[in-house]
Design an enzyme around this catalytic site. Sequence first.
Site, PDB file in Angstrom:
ATOM      1  N   ARG A 151       5.502 -34.454 -13.259  1.00 33.88           N
ATOM      2  CA  ARG A 151       4.990 -34.256 -14.610  1.00 33.88           C
ATOM      3  C   ARG A 151       4.336 -35.548 -15.110  1.00 33.88           C
ATOM      4  O   ARG A 151       4.897 -36.632 -14.981  1.00 33.88           O
ATOM      5  CB  ARG A 151       6.157 -33.886 -15.512  1.00 33.88           C
ATOM      6  N   GLY A 197       3.502 -46.087 -10.474  1.00 39.75           N
ATOM      7  CA  GLY A 197       3.115 -47.488 -10.337  1.00 39.75           C
ATOM      8  C   GLY A 197       2.624 -47.868  -8.956  1.00 39.75           C
ATOM      9  O   GLY A 197       1.782 -48.747  -8.817  1.00 39.75           O
ATOM     10  N   GLU A 198       3.132 -47.235  -7.939  1.00 42.34           N
ATOM     11  CA  GLU A 198       2.777 -47.653  -6.579  1.00 42.34           C
ATOM     12  C   GLU A 198       1.854 -46.669  -5.854  1.00 42.34           C
ATOM     13  O   GLU A 198       1.001 -47.080  -5.074  1.00 42.34           O
ATOM     14  CB  GLU A 198       4.024 -47.868  -5.700  1.00 42.34           C
TER      15      GLU A 198
END
Lengths: 332, 744, 174
Positions: B634, B710-711
């Site tokens: 999500r 983030g990665e």
Amino acid sequence: MNNFQYVRAADLSGAAQFASSRDGVSFIAGGTNLVDLMKYSVVHPTALVDLNRLSLHEITDRPEGGVRIGALVTNSNLAYHPVISARYPMLSRAILAGASPQLRNKATTGGNLLQRTRCVYFYDPAVPCNKREPGTGCPAKEGANRILAILGTSVQCIATHPSDMCVAMAALSAIVQVTGPSGDRSVPLADFHRLPGEHPEIDTVLSKGEIITAVDLPATGFAGNSAYVKVRDRQSYAFALISVAAGLEIVDGFITHAGVALGGVAHKPWRSAELEQRLLVGKPANRNTWHDFQTALLDGAQGFGENDFKLKLAPVTLVRALEQAAHEGETI
Amino acid sequence: MNTHLIGTDVNRIDGPAKVSGAAKYAGEFFAPDMLYAYVVSASVTHGEIKSINIDKAMKVPGAVKVFTHKNRPHLPWFDRTYLDEDAPIDGSPLRPLYDARVHHNGQPIALAVAETFEAARYMATLVSIEYKALTHQTDMAIAIHEAEKVKKTNRAGIEAPPKLRGNSAEAYAAAAIKLDKEYHSPTEFHNPMELFTTTVVYNSDETLTIYDKTQSVSNSQLYVTNIFGYSKDEVRVESPFVGGAFGSALRPQHQLFLATLAAKVLKRSVRLTLTRDQMFTLCHRPETLQEIRLGADTDGTLQAIHTETFQVTSRYENYFEVIANWSGLSYRCDNVTMEESTVAMDTVTPGDMRAPGAAQGVWAIETAMDELAVATGRDPIELRLQNYADKDQNHDKKYSSKELKECYRQGAELFDWTRRKSKPRSNRRGSTLIGHGMAGGVWESPQMPAAAKASLSPDGTLTVASGTSDIGTGTYTAMAILAGETLGLPLDRIIVKLGDTELPVAPLEGGSWTISSVGTAVTEACKAVSKKVLKLAAGLDNSPLKGASLKEVEFSEERILLRSDRSRFVSLQAALAAGDGKPIVEKAKSGPSLLKQHGYKSFTHSAVFAEVEVDEDFGTVSVCRIVSAIAGGRIINHEAARSQIIGGIVWGIGMALQEEAVTDHQLGRIMNHNFAEYHTPVNADVHDIEVIFVPEVDDIVNPIGAKGLGEIGLVGVAAAIGNAIYNATGVRVRKLPITLDKLI
Amino acid sequence: MINEAAVERHSALAVETRLTVNGHAHTLYIEPWTSLLDLLRENLRLTGSKKGCDHGQCGACTVLLDGVRVNSCLCLAVMHDGAEVTTIEGLGGETHLSPMQQAFVDHDGYQCGYCTPGQICSAVGMLREGHVKTEADIREQLSGNLCRCGAYPNIVAAVKHVMTAAAAGEGGAQ
């Protein structure tokens, strides 16, 4: 950065007098390289003489048809000056291919001529470097030399001159105007920077107390057929691995006049007027000519490991620049 | 939960502070009579300090002190004292100024302290040091043969390679198609824009308030209290804004230690900012060598995967990141061997850098898969679909969700993959070769224990708080969105507080787990508040909500509505007016639900498509277009989520083409320790980037269904670019970065 | 908050320097080795201008010096006697953002925010210079401002928005 005295120069002779009468004085104009080097503790001036209040900010026409560029004209003002971009487009292009807009807004014409090498050993006071500290050695020859020289090197030093502007000025046969304790003199740009030889610590032919006042461009600006090609590791804001300024005058497909200089290959912009006369002038403007010329100009080039690729890159960059210059304005 | 904010484009609530200079980073707090410090770094790689002379330095006007190993105060001897939450278990953390030993080039060996920054800077250049140099090794190519290689090491939270499955050697020997290649990735540095800085405010009661550049205020607090003998009450650490970190600020860096030491001894406030060149003496992405063998049928069906990886670590800590596992995870294969070894050298300890391990491991396997596609004549997407992993074979568990097929499909469609010419060098315009390539990406999405607090004032203003840091990922805004959704509040009624040890403890800000962990805690805290609000609302005279449970109502637009009849509601104002005039404060602790997650593993996935132009003569590469399709659960804030992925892609461009710390092995020193020579992408390097979030519903990963982004944006990008370069030029580069010299 | 007392130095080498910073006139005694950036951040406490490299390699310290964008880290403050300096704080505050600042918020032209003041000052200076027409021009002309978070596409979108709005505004006025 060490502590030092700061002096605002009121006139040229006073500035020259001050600098020649004591040790360790540096002139400062834009400061974009000098302050950088001072912060890295690479240079340690005892005093800085600020030249910015001198009247060297003008670009003026010369009676013989050329242009005089005051030493304090910023790189931005020079590159975007209508006379320069119209009559000396390769100079505009070269300047705009270098550094960043912020740096170009500060950096001056005189200062750009005096830029120091970007050799990583020179920039790092923790390691040996013959240019920074004569006699300490040159780890670059067997080390991180990706950006370093393939021509005109010496046992002591394989540094490159990092300027883009100077490469174009070399191709344009610019003349550096200098004043100093022993009077005024004119130095062709081709002779202004030295090869490292036995004294890599000395970059130029300026002597103590001498100040650059202007750079003169001759009337010939190769406005019709010129190019500046810069090959680098990213698409902007990087020093040249190889750059080429090429100016040609072509009549009926034959070259009548040429100025070609290479950056990123040596301790100074690399140019040979003699080879231009012999292998370009009078020759057809085609690939065979470029091939013969680049082979001769790069004769004796030598790599040091990491920078071996420049031996391949330099010829193709030369050819590309000459080809672009020859076909400037045409839709290929 | 409502959905009027979640998944939409929400401007960051901390945006105005950031664009006006009002946001304060660690080096931007002031204290009366503050001192400035400057680090002196070792110029040898391995050895001992024979002598250190500070006389000249102390003559600089404004000089206060030069700290060295000779005059330092008492420091704990026991190296365990220096451990932090993210330290490798094996080894001894560096103890700055502890003794005369030099473990790596650039190690901090003295600290100049002065009344001004400029004086401290000058002093540092005047400290003269004599060393006894010892032999060193920084060349992985040599160390890999002579150094002690350690296998299956452990690190908290980082798993060793799973057990081998099947028999990869036999399967490889029997395979019709064999691929056996080595992939090499260089040392890279995080280089956040903000320099590592700590401002230690020495309070009048001798307690410390420390503004630190950190991804975990509690980790900094732990480190400082352990080493310097303070209690937690005496050390408050704050990091309201962090100017990028990317993993580099997970562990305390030496400026925290040194600034605290100086403040404690001198009893004055101290600011210490590292220089950009000193940033190259900190943790970094370790250099790796990966040997990959793939065995396949002629149609590309994988029969064997054998991955053996070597990663550099320091001699004093056995740092370790997961590189090999990704190859056994990404594709269905019954015969898999994955081995990981560290190679100790005379370097600073590496550290987690954005997608640690996956950045390199997935680059290698996704490049190898492209090579397999070439060897078998299969389309790279078809080959991946043929070997699609429906479960996590490494752990023999189901995926909680995996919409990777949809990533392939939507990405390929937007990219117009069908126009790719499979034969290399068949697409050109003059001297420009054009190429198209793709790769997959994967990253884990774990949930960690976290705590949060929510406080609803009688005026309807909500404050949510957690100790976590917002390092640029958009945490402030995401937390506000989750809180606003839960309590039906507009964003301008919500204050978010982060980055402070006075706030509830959060895990290290890393691993892409903040939204999953802290987001869940914030939601739970707000739910607890909503229960109390409902009680107040239901208790009003003639309340339409009388007897209603939390499930039967909805918090929306500052009202509490009955779901069965939305015309019946109580305004939040009215409910709060019935309270005792004090804020409603609730704390929540959350953690993974073992019951729900049992038998599952959770990952984010991506399909990355790249178009490149390569100048045939110069070897220069321009990445003209990237399409990245992400399956990340999500999406909370679409705007910030897209930015996160774009940022990861820009990192991928840097990793593919530019980034490499160059070590002079004679000196053992990284030589391109600045932004002029260590290249990261500039604006002109970045062209068209398009991001797709494919729908992915996951109610197992955590209660909010978000996976963290983030990665994943970075993983796979370098492989997609490398594969496109191969498609353009026919040159396969297995040593990053793909600089022009490798293409001419 | 400006603390002029903190700026006063007692070194014999200090030089009297007049600077107007964001409209406020200062007469300061500055040691010549103080950079404009350090003067702004540490002495005038205008910490909006950032230090990312201190060597002109990242652009985080970009300010407008007499209206022209420069790297303040490479400016010695004493060399700019009589100059007007505009920092990010001078462009607009948190509650009254200038159009470029607002565009960065609306286009998410940042992540960590550390390079942002420099990006915005650089973009404002760039538009004043008047050499950009295309998106490629913007990218090239903003290449002196590194963003490690990689917000470049959003930064370009923000600047394009301001350029378009400015062009429309001019057109309307004519």
